[in-house]
Scaffold this motif. Structure first.
Motif, PDB file in Angstrom:
ATOM      1  N   ARG A   3       0.712  -1.081   0.040  1.00 28.71           N
ATOM      2  CA  ARG A   3       0.353  -0.146   0.014  1.00 28.71           C
ATOM      3  C   ARG A   3       0.467   1.408   0.338  1.00 28.71           C
ATOM      4  O   ARG A   3       1.682   1.292   0.695  1.00 28.71           O
ATOM      5  CB  ARG A   3      -0.753   0.227   1.010  1.00 28.71           C
ATOM      6  CG  ARG A   3      -2.350   1.107   1.285  1.00 28.71           C
ATOM      7  CD  ARG A   3      -3.082   1.111   2.010  1.00 28.71           C
ATOM      8  NE  ARG A   3      -2.405   1.183   3.973  1.00 28.71           N
ATOM      9  CZ  ARG A   3      -1.477   0.756   4.912  1.00 28.71           C
ATOM     10  NH1 ARG A   3      -1.963  -0.834   4.685  1.00 28.71           N
ATOM     11  NH2 ARG A   3      -1.946   1.323   5.913  1.00 28.71           N
ATOM     12  N   LYS A   4       0.238   1.811  -0.265  1.00 27.05           N
ATOM     13  CA  LYS A   4       0.982   3.477  -0.729  1.00 27.05           C
ATOM     14  C   LYS A   4       1.191   4.554   0.072  1.00 27.05           C
ATOM     15  O   LYS A   4      -1.028   4.555  -0.190  1.00 27.05           O
ATOM     16  CB  LYS A   4       0.939   4.050  -1.881  1.00 27.05           C
ATOM     17  CG  LYS A   4       1.751   3.083  -3.350  1.00 27.05           C
ATOM     18  CD  LYS A   4       1.757   4.068  -4.431  1.00 27.05           C
ATOM     19  CE  LYS A   4       2.293   2.641  -5.721  1.00 27.05           C
ATOM     20  NZ  LYS A   4       2.720   3.739  -7.431  1.00 27.05           N
ATOM     21  N   ASN A   8      -8.962  -0.428  11.043  1.00 24.77           N
ATOM     22  CA  ASN A   8      -9.501  -1.247   9.671  1.00 24.77           C
ATOM     23  C   ASN A   8      -8.872  -2.551   9.439  1.00 24.77           C
ATOM     24  O   ASN A   8      -9.299  -3.024   8.566  1.00 24.77           O
ATOM     25  CB  ASN A   8      -9.872  -0.281   8.273  1.00 24.77           C
ATOM     26  CG  ASN A   8     -10.220   1.386   8.848  1.00 24.77           C
ATOM     27  OD1 ASN A   8     -11.543   0.792   9.302  1.00 24.77           O
ATOM     28  ND2 ASN A   8     -10.271   2.039   8.137  1.00 24.77           N
ATOM     29  N   VAL A   9      -7.390  -1.674   9.758  1.00 24.83           N
ATOM     30  CA  VAL A   9      -6.255  -3.209   9.850  1.00 24.83           C
ATOM     31  C   VAL A   9      -5.759  -3.296  10.815  1.00 24.83           C
ATOM     32  O   VAL A   9      -5.390  -2.463  11.934  1.00 24.83           O
ATOM     33  CB  VAL A   9      -5.695  -2.962   8.643  1.00 24.83           C
ATOM     34  CG1 VAL A   9      -6.302  -2.590   6.932  1.00 24.83           C
ATOM     35  CG2 VAL A   9      -4.804  -1.316   8.770  1.00 24.83           C
ATOM     36  N   ASN A  10      -4.589  -4.590  11.004  1.00 23.33           N
ATOM     37  CA  ASN A  10      -4.010  -4.283  12.324  1.00 23.33           C
ATOM     38  C   ASN A  10      -2.957  -3.750  11.751  1.00 23.33           C
ATOM     39  O   ASN A  10      -1.489  -4.736  11.990  1.00 23.33           O
ATOM     40  CB  ASN A  10      -3.665  -6.032  12.260  1.00 23.33           C
ATOM     41  CG  ASN A  10      -3.344  -6.675  13.385  1.00 23.33           C
ATOM     42  OD1 ASN A  10      -3.160  -5.469  14.628  1.00 23.33           O
ATOM     43  ND2 ASN A  10      -2.946  -7.526  13.859  1.00 23.33           N
ATOM     44  N   GLU A  11      -2.946  -2.871  12.452  1.00 24.15           N
ATOM     45  CA  GLU A  11      -2.051  -1.956  12.033  1.00 24.15           C
ATOM     46  C   GLU A  11      -1.686  -0.423  13.239  1.00 24.15           C
ATOM     47  O   GLU A  11      -2.546  -0.489  13.731  1.00 24.15           O
ATOM     48  CB  GLU A  11      -1.853  -0.874  10.678  1.00 24.15           C
ATOM     49  CG  GLU A  11      -1.217  -2.166   9.404  1.00 24.15           C
ATOM     50  CD  GLU A  11      -1.835  -1.477   8.164  1.00 24.15           C
ATOM     51  OE1 GLU A  11      -0.985  -2.203   7.027  1.00 24.15           O
ATOM     52  OE2 GLU A  11      -1.883  -0.384   8.202  1.00 24.15           O
ATOM     53  N   PHE A  69      -4.497   4.765   6.792  1.00 24.47           N
ATOM     54  CA  PHE A  69      -5.415   3.807   6.919  1.00 24.47           C
ATOM     55  C   PHE A  69      -5.471   3.288   5.643  1.00 24.47           C
ATOM     56  O   PHE A  69      -6.722   4.420   5.439  1.00 24.47           O
ATOM     57  CB  PHE A  69      -5.692   3.626   7.864  1.00 24.47           C
ATOM     58  CG  PHE A  69      -4.874   3.122   9.301  1.00 24.47           C
ATOM     59  CD1 PHE A  69      -3.463   3.118  10.097  1.00 24.47           C
ATOM     60  CD2 PHE A  69      -4.760   4.140  10.844  1.00 24.47           C
ATOM     61  CE1 PHE A  69      -2.368   2.264  10.239  1.00 24.47           C
ATOM     62  CE2 PHE A  69      -3.831   4.692  11.372  1.00 24.47           C
ATOM     63  CZ  PHE A  69      -2.309   3.526  11.372  1.00 24.47           C
ATOM     64  N   PRO A  70      -6.095   2.171   5.319  1.00 22.59           N
ATOM     65  CA  PRO A  70      -6.275   2.330   4.673  1.00 22.59           C
ATOM     66  C   PRO A  70      -8.238   2.122   4.465  1.00 22.59           C
ATOM     67  O   PRO A  70      -8.764   2.123   5.829  1.00 22.59           O
ATOM     68  CB  PRO A  70      -6.551   0.800   4.298  1.00 22.59           C
ATOM     69  CG  PRO A  70      -6.171   0.243   5.178  1.00 22.59           C
ATOM     70  CD  PRO A  70      -5.188   0.717   5.883  1.00 22.59           C
ATOM     71  N   SER A  71      -9.364   1.917   3.874  1.00 19.20           N
ATOM     72  CA  SER A  71     -10.917   1.981   4.590  1.00 19.20           C
ATOM     73  C   SER A  71     -11.386   0.607   4.541  1.00 19.20           C
ATOM     74  O   SER A  71     -10.382  -0.662   4.314  1.00 19.20           O
ATOM     75  CB  SER A  71     -11.904   2.249   3.391  1.00 19.20           C
ATOM     76  OG  SER A  71     -11.363   1.416   2.012  1.00 19.20           O
ATOM     77  N   PRO A  72     -12.534   0.278   5.363  1.00 16.24           N
ATOM     78  CA  PRO A  72     -12.832  -1.169   6.196  1.00 16.24           C
ATOM     79  C   PRO A  72     -12.894  -1.432   5.077  1.00 16.24           C
ATOM     80  O   PRO A  72     -13.465  -1.288   3.884  1.00 16.24           O
ATOM     81  CB  PRO A  72     -14.130  -0.206   6.499  1.00 16.24           C
ATOM     82  CG  PRO A  72     -13.413   0.593   6.974  1.00 16.24           C
ATOM     83  CD  PRO A  72     -12.868   2.033   5.639  1.00 16.24           C
TER      84      PRO A  72
END
Length: 547
Positions: A196-197, A435-438, A498-501
């Motif tokens: 991911r950028k 949304n992500v494990n970050e 972060f990305p979207s869900p």
């Protein structure tokens, strides 16, 4: 001499005289008779070749001379194709049916191979026929001549050193219909996902004059209604992410200073902690003070909401639990820290409260007890950065100050320490992605950077720089995609990290913004070159600059 159709008759007897033969000079008829006699004796009197071969003139060519012709018709009967299993020795009547069977068997073999590739070796084992039986190698293997050097002619040999068919194919000429990983691998490899950028520059920068450079304060919070609260000196300002409208909520000048802010979970009320030890509750929509609660003797540097319970941590080393439904200022006091309490966070299930202090201690409290049931003393500096994981129950992350520089992970369900990672600089804040494990960490001395981590590998996805002083403040947007950071350089910077869900096809805000109650997407950037620089001075005087 007789001529028929323009061609001289070749039935000329050698005994008819030598006048009709065009002999080379010096050749006699005796030599011709000798050559003819030798040919007849060679083939025998009963041989079909007993008649002499000659040209149109009756001259027999020499056996040592090579004869050439302009045509060559091969005799296929002399080819030994049966030795190479290229001819079917079945009866002629069944030849046509056998050819069609071969085509069907070939399709069945391909289906077996494809099924094994897709569903594993167990799916291939369920078939009643093995590949050899499907191909007809066991039942219709042709009889080979003893002259054949081997029965495996024209077959591929399995390389046992690489593990056979189950090993990864090193050759680019793989027979697998799926990919180059070899046939019958038991699984299908998916293409590698592109990383991911993350933009290395903030898409928006806001001026925040009088934003204090104090490690122990918490002056920035983002509500579920998409409104950002910022404590600037003696004032609290509200900035709407939907309309970019700036509103002054309160002003404590000249006697008091804002030390912490915290939104309720519904985003309608804001708690403000002051330098004098007061905690005030404000109605954000009406800009009206609802309540003042005391109990602390000095500044309130951190606040945390859990439904109707408000926890406040102070320099007096105490944590007060306040129930806004009752008249008392607080319902319980949590005592345990030996120095100023600078970090407070409730778990997502509202059952556990984590607190960090300037005494390098990390405590975990439950709702009933007044003493911590977990104590972690591994940090060697002040613990302000605290974050609960929304993806795993009981997973807690904490960060230490300048002398520690580590991010540590704890399992509160088993009371054990998990891992520790040295970041190389002071850890000021931590926040998990919804949304992500970050997670994101902000840092002070000496890098002043923002790092996006992938958990549990703790690999760096991005390192963001731009602040010229310690990144002391951090908040995340309601949709979980954007973070805002604040520093002593008196700027607020917005980053898309972060990305979207995954469950949503479009990015939507989870809260309601503005008085009209319509939902609005908080992505107002057109490009990195169109970042707006908004001066927060007063609700009337707001100037915009393009940088």
């Amino acid at each position: 001499m007789e001529v028929e159709d323009g061609v001289e008759n070749t039935a000329v007897s050698l005994s008819a005289g030598g006048s009709s033969l065009n002999r080379p000079e010096g050749m006699t008829l005796d030599s011709l008779r000798l050559d003819q006699t030798m040919r007849m004796s060679r083939f025998g009197p009963g041989s079909p070749m007993k008649q002499p071969l000659g040209n149109s003139n009756g001259v027999v060519p020499s056996p040592t001379r090579t004869s050439y012709s302009d045509r060559f018709i091969p005799s296929r009967s002399s080819s030994n194709l049966a030795n190479y299993a290229l001819l079917d020795k079945s009866p002629s009547g069944a030849h046509t049916a056998h050819s069609s069977d071969n085509r069907e068997d070939g399709a069945a073999a391909y289906s077996l191979l494809l099924r094994t590739e897709l569903f594993g070796a167990e799916a291939g084992a369920l078939s009643p026929a093995t590949p050899e039986k499907v191909m007809g190698l066991a039942s219709r293997e042709p009889t080979r001549s003893p002259m054949s050097p081997t029965k495996n002619l024209f077959r591929f040999k399995t390389d046992h050193r690489t593990g056979g068919l189950n090993a990864r194919a090193e050759s680019p000429y793989s027979l697998s219909p799926i990919g180059v990983d070899g046939a019958l691998t038991g699984f299908v490899t998916s293409p590698r996902k592109a990383p991911r950028k993350i933009a290395r520059s903030p898409y928006k920068v806001l001026d925040a004059p009088a934003l204090q450079d104090d490690f122990y304060l918490n002056l920035v919070d983002w509500s579920s209604h998409n409104v950002l609260a910022v404590g600037l000196g003696t004032c609290v300002y509200l900035w709407s992410a939907c309309t970019s409208k700036v509103t002054k909520l309160c002003d404590f000048s000249p006697s008091d200073v804002v030390c912490s802010v915290g939104w309720t979970q519904r985003g309608t009320y804001l708690a403000v902690g002051t330098n004098l030890g007061e905690v005030q509750i404000w109605d954000a929509q009406r800009c009206r003070k609802v309540r003042i609660m005391g109990g602390h003797r000095t500044r309130v540097g951190t606040l945390a909401w859990s439904s109707h319970i408000l926890s406040s941590g102070s320099r007096d080393r105490n944590i007060l639990q306040r129930d806004v439904r009752v008249q008392e200022d607080f319902v319980s006091k949590l005592v345990g820290h030996k120095s100023e309490v600078c970090g407070l966070k409730w778990s997502y299930d509202d059952r556990e409260l984590a607190s960090g202090g300037n005494d390098n201690q990390l405590f975990v409290w439950n709702q009933q007890s007044t003493q911590p049931f977990l104590k972690f003393s591994e940090h060697t500096a002040a613990v302000k950065a605290i974050a609960w994981s929304p993806h795993q129950h009981g997973l807690l992350a904490s960060g230490g100050g300048t002398a520690d520089r580590c991010i540590r992970f704890w399992n509160t369900a088993t009371s054990t320490a998990l891992n520790s990672y040295d970041t190389g600089s002071q850890v000021c804040n931590l926040v998990w992605s919804k949304n992500v494990n970050e997670l994101v960490s902000t840092h002070g001395y000496s890098q002043n950077q923002i790092i996006v981590w992938r958990y549990p590998a703790m690999s760096k996805l991005a390192t963001l720089t731009g602040h010229t002083m310690r990144v002391l403040y951090l908040a995340i947007s309601p949709d979980g995609q954007t973070i805002v950071t604040g520093a002593g350089d008196e700027t607020l910077r917005f980053w898309n990290v972060f990305p979207s869900p995954k469950s949503q096809s479009t990015v939507r805000d989870t809260g309601v913004c503005g008085e009209n109650g319509h939902k609005h997407r908080f992505l107002m950037v057109i490009g990195l070159l169109d970042r707006c620089h908004v001066k927060i001075s007063s609700p009337v005087q707001v100037r915009s600059e393009v940088i």
